[in-house]
Enzyme design. Structure first.
Site, PDB file in Angstrom:
ATOM      1  N   LYS A  22       0.830  -1.205   0.000  1.00  0.00           N
ATOM      2  CA  LYS A  22       0.000   0.000   0.000  1.00  0.00           C
ATOM      3  C   LYS A  22       0.864   1.255   0.000  1.00  0.00           C
ATOM      4  O   LYS A  22       0.608   2.213  -0.743  1.00  0.00           O
ATOM      5  CB  LYS A  22      -0.904   0.017   1.242  1.00  0.00           C
ATOM      6  CG  LYS A  22      -1.747   1.296   1.372  1.00  0.00           C
ATOM      7  CD  LYS A  22      -2.477   1.351   2.693  1.00  0.00           C
ATOM      8  CE  LYS A  22      -1.581   1.868   3.792  1.00  0.00           C
ATOM      9  NZ  LYS A  22      -1.943   3.189   4.299  1.00  0.00           N
ATOM     10  N   ASN A  23       1.906   1.268   0.837  1.00  0.00           N
ATOM     11  CA  ASN A  23       2.729   2.471   0.975  1.00  0.00           C
ATOM     12  C   ASN A  23       3.572   2.756  -0.262  1.00  0.00           C
ATOM     13  O   ASN A  23       4.141   3.838  -0.385  1.00  0.00           O
ATOM     14  CB  ASN A  23       3.632   2.343   2.205  1.00  0.00           C
ATOM     15  CG  ASN A  23       2.849   2.434   3.504  1.00  0.00           C
ATOM     16  OD1 ASN A  23       1.703   2.892   3.513  1.00  0.00           O
ATOM     17  ND2 ASN A  23       3.447   1.990   4.594  1.00  0.00           N
ATOM     18  N   CYS A 126      -5.170   8.783  10.197  1.00  0.00           N
ATOM     19  CA  CYS A 126      -5.280   8.154  11.523  1.00  0.00           C
ATOM     20  C   CYS A 126      -4.824   9.100  12.625  1.00  0.00           C
ATOM     21  O   CYS A 126      -3.928   9.916  12.432  1.00  0.00           O
ATOM     22  CB  CYS A 126      -4.415   6.898  11.577  1.00  0.00           C
ATOM     23  SG  CYS A 126      -4.995   5.570  10.534  1.00  0.00           S
ATOM     24  N   ARG A 131       1.244  15.059  12.460  1.00  0.00           N
ATOM     25  CA  ARG A 131       2.075  14.871  11.280  1.00  0.00           C
ATOM     26  C   ARG A 131       1.944  16.123  10.411  1.00  0.00           C
ATOM     27  O   ARG A 131       1.221  16.152   9.423  1.00  0.00           O
ATOM     28  CB  ARG A 131       1.656  13.610  10.517  1.00  0.00           C
ATOM     29  CG  ARG A 131       1.952  12.344  11.295  1.00  0.00           C
ATOM     30  CD  ARG A 131       1.726  11.101  10.473  1.00  0.00           C
ATOM     31  NE  ARG A 131       0.305  10.769  10.426  1.00  0.00           N
ATOM     32  CZ  ARG A 131      -0.184   9.738   9.732  1.00  0.00           C
ATOM     33  NH1 ARG A 131       0.623   8.973   9.026  1.00  0.00           N
ATOM     34  NH2 ARG A 131      -1.462   9.485   9.740  1.00  0.00           N
ATOM     35  N   PRO A 132       2.612  17.207  10.791  1.00  0.00           N
ATOM     36  CA  PRO A 132       2.441  18.476  10.092  1.00  0.00           C
ATOM     37  C   PRO A 132       2.977  18.410   8.676  1.00  0.00           C
ATOM     38  O   PRO A 132       3.823  17.578   8.338  1.00  0.00           O
ATOM     39  CB  PRO A 132       3.258  19.448  10.948  1.00  0.00           C
ATOM     40  CG  PRO A 132       4.284  18.597  11.624  1.00  0.00           C
ATOM     41  CD  PRO A 132       3.598  17.287  11.880  1.00  0.00           C
ATOM     42  N   VAL A 133       2.459  19.320   7.819  1.00  0.00           N
ATOM     43  CA  VAL A 133       2.881  19.348   6.415  1.00  0.00           C
ATOM     44  C   VAL A 133       4.010  20.354   6.198  1.00  0.00           C
ATOM     45  O   VAL A 133       4.365  20.619   5.050  1.00  0.00           O
ATOM     46  CB  VAL A 133       1.680  19.688   5.500  1.00  0.00           C
ATOM     47  CG1 VAL A 133       0.625  18.602   5.600  1.00  0.00           C
ATOM     48  CG2 VAL A 133       1.097  21.053   5.846  1.00  0.00           C
ATOM     49  N   LEU A 135       7.198  20.141   6.395  1.00  0.00           N
ATOM     50  CA  LEU A 135       8.319  19.633   5.618  1.00  0.00           C
ATOM     51  C   LEU A 135       7.988  19.591   4.126  1.00  0.00           C
ATOM     52  O   LEU A 135       8.837  19.878   3.283  1.00  0.00           O
ATOM     53  CB  LEU A 135       8.721  18.244   6.110  1.00  0.00           C
ATOM     54  CG  LEU A 135       9.191  18.147   7.560  1.00  0.00           C
ATOM     55  CD1 LEU A 135       9.491  16.698   7.923  1.00  0.00           C
ATOM     56  CD2 LEU A 135      10.420  19.007   7.792  1.00  0.00           C
ATOM     57  N   ASP A 317       5.462   0.979  11.770  1.00  0.00           N
ATOM     58  CA  ASP A 317       4.249   0.294  11.333  1.00  0.00           C
ATOM     59  C   ASP A 317       4.177  -1.155  11.785  1.00  0.00           C
ATOM     60  O   ASP A 317       3.170  -1.834  11.559  1.00  0.00           O
ATOM     61  CB  ASP A 317       4.125   0.356   9.805  1.00  0.00           C
ATOM     62  CG  ASP A 317       3.581   1.692   9.317  1.00  0.00           C
ATOM     63  OD1 ASP A 317       3.198   2.522  10.167  1.00  0.00           O
ATOM     64  OD2 ASP A 317       3.546   1.911   8.095  1.00  0.00           O
ATOM     65  N   ILE A 339       8.766   7.627  16.405  1.00  0.00           N
ATOM     66  CA  ILE A 339       8.252   8.262  15.180  1.00  0.00           C
ATOM     67  C   ILE A 339       6.984   9.063  15.450  1.00  0.00           C
ATOM     68  O   ILE A 339       6.885  10.240  15.097  1.00  0.00           O
ATOM     69  CB  ILE A 339       7.992   7.212  14.090  1.00  0.00           C
ATOM     70  CG1 ILE A 339       9.222   6.309  13.907  1.00  0.00           C
ATOM     71  CG2 ILE A 339       7.609   7.891  12.777  1.00  0.00           C
ATOM     72  CD1 ILE A 339      10.474   7.032  13.455  1.00  0.00           C
ATOM     73  N   ARG A 409      -8.161  -0.705   5.172  1.00  0.00           N
ATOM     74  CA  ARG A 409      -7.315   0.309   4.556  1.00  0.00           C
ATOM     75  C   ARG A 409      -5.954  -0.270   4.147  1.00  0.00           C
ATOM     76  O   ARG A 409      -5.325   0.255   3.230  1.00  0.00           O
ATOM     77  CB  ARG A 409      -7.082   1.491   5.509  1.00  0.00           C
ATOM     78  CG  ARG A 409      -8.301   2.352   5.783  1.00  0.00           C
ATOM     79  CD  ARG A 409      -7.929   3.538   6.673  1.00  0.00           C
ATOM     80  NE  ARG A 409      -6.726   4.182   6.169  1.00  0.00           N
ATOM     81  CZ  ARG A 409      -5.678   4.521   6.916  1.00  0.00           C
ATOM     82  NH1 ARG A 409      -5.679   4.275   8.207  1.00  0.00           N
ATOM     83  NH2 ARG A 409      -4.628   5.125   6.372  1.00  0.00           N
TER      84      ARG A 409
END
Length: 430
Positions: A22-23, A126, A131-133, A135, A317, A339, A409
């Site tokens: 998936k990733n 999730c 998890r800011p954008v 970057l 994960d 993480i 998912r």
């Protein structure tokens, strides 16, 4: 809402086919926005996230054709999907679509590179931590993009003449941001050097696909990636690499329950660190002509300490799945999550099965118990949900996992794969 009912106590024996990752599939699908030709992807898993992203890409003008075929039973389903984006009809990715899946935010890179503009909703996903954008946006700004955030949307505009290559160092390793900057840089003028890049196999897979489309990318899999911009990309045919997280998950399920299972169609090199740690718990792991063989013949599970790290370290994960395994270890183990700051939501659910786990900041202390007992539990995110399935396979009696849409998912036909190996697992619809 569907639930999964598990009757524990059976060892696993047989063959489990490993699906496409998936990733890897998600960024590969998004790469179709970079060309007006057809991008054909093989080994695409049938997952809720994949179906959701197809709807998002369709909103931008991507024509999608799916070829599905049934192979012999051991191989399961194989899907080949053709993505053709002759013209981008809309450079806006709306909130109602992006909010459902964080990875859909990644369309910002190809849209900006090909059309010079993008309006993309801030993402959802999730609830496993912030998890800011930042970057993503800093990387695109380094290529000359003007960035404005307004009303919950990111408005990005390329300079006249398009994005311009540059050297940029990520202050923190980010898989998603590396994907986005690499895709955007393929059509930028000049050379882009990405430092402190993510090294995951999925990054390498995307680079290989982009190179097949005519990009000039070197260094993928290392900390420094160099992208020489080209004026246009063409179509290509590419096979999605095997899912290393699914591989590790089923390997831990066998280590948990005992048994002998061949994980077919996978590659040990994708998760060397995790397999080494799994061997330390007492599992026997050997390469076969078709994948990996996992064996545990009833011996006790040894406690092992782990720390999650970016690749090639132990994957975040697989943290929840490993914690489920450690609940039955003969001693105390410690699991440190570096993480995501909120990825221990499965702890309370595992405790409902009889696990003894205490938390101190980002470290979990797991005291192994001699038995788990089935109970109703609630899935909180994708990887946490499958950790409850693993625990349920080894628990006495019946475990019912609620909110299994999280599982859909990221795990293709999980119940079928486990049932074929002797587990008693069924999906129940209300």
């Amino acid at each position: 809402m569907d639930r999964i009912r598990i009757t524990g106590g059976n060892a696993l024996h047989g063959i489990i086919p490993i699906s496409g990752a998936k990733n890897a599939a998600l960024p590969l699908m998004i790469a179709s926005l970079l060309t007006s030709d057809t991008l054909t992807l093989e080994n695409v898993p049938h997952l809720a996230d994949v179906e959701g992203l197809m709807r998002i890409l369709g909103n931008h003008g991507v024509d999608i054709a799916v070829n599905g075929r049934r192979e012999r039973q051991e191989e399961g389903y194989s899907r080949t999907i053709h993505f053709t984006c002759r013209t981008i009809v809309d450079t806006t990715a709306p909130y109602e679509l992006v909010s459902k899946m964080r990875a859909s935010f990644w369309v910002i890179g190809p849209l900006l590179a090909r059309e010079g503009r993008a309006r993309v909703s801030l993402p959802g996903g999730c609830a496993i931590g912030t998890r800011p954008v930042d970057l993503f946006l800093e990387g695109l700004a380094a290529l000359g993009a003007e960035i404005e955030i307004d009303g919950g949307y990111v408005n990005a505009t390329a300079p006249k003449g398009g994005l311009v290559g540059n050297r940029y160092r990520f202050p923190k390793v980010s898989v998603g941001a590396t994907h986005v900057m690499m895709m955007a840089a393929t059509l930028a003028r000049g050379t882009t050097v990405i430092e402190n890049a993510a090294r995951e196999p999925e990054i390498v897979d995307l680079a290989n696909c982009l190179n097949a489309m005519g990009a000039r990318i070197s260094g993928a899999g290392s900390k420094t990636i160099t992208v020489e911009g080209v004026t246009a990309l063409s179509g290509a045919r590419h096979r999605v690499l095997p899912d290393r997280i699914e591989t590790g998950t089923y390997a831990m399920a066998v280590a948990m329950t005992g048994g002998d299972v061949v994980l077919e169609g996978t590659n040990a090199a994708l998760l060397d660190n995790a397999l080494d740690i799994l061997r330390q718990t007492g599992a026997e792991i050997t390469a076969t002509e078709t994948g990996l063989r996992i064996v545990r013949n009833g011996h006790g599970i040894h406690p092992v300490d782990v720390v999650t790290e970016p690749f090639p370290g132990f994957p975040t994960d697989l943290q929840a799945q490993f914690m489920a395994l450690m609940t039955r270890a003969s001693g105390v183990s410690h699991i440190t999550e570096t993480i995501f700051e909120n990825r221990f939501m499965h702890v309370q659910e595992l405790a409902r099965l009889g696990a003894r786990i205490s938390l101190s900041g980002q470290m979990a202390r797991v005291e192994g118990v001699s038995r788990l007992k089935g109970a109703p539990v609630m899935a909180t995110d994708l990887r946490a949900s499958v950790s409850l399935v693993i625990a349920g396979l080894a628990a006495e009696g019946e475990t019912v996992v609620n909110r299994v849409y999280h599982l859909d998912r990221g795990f293709e036909r999980l119940e079928e794969k486990l049932t074929r190996c002797g587990a008693i697992v069924e999906r129940v619809s209300e």
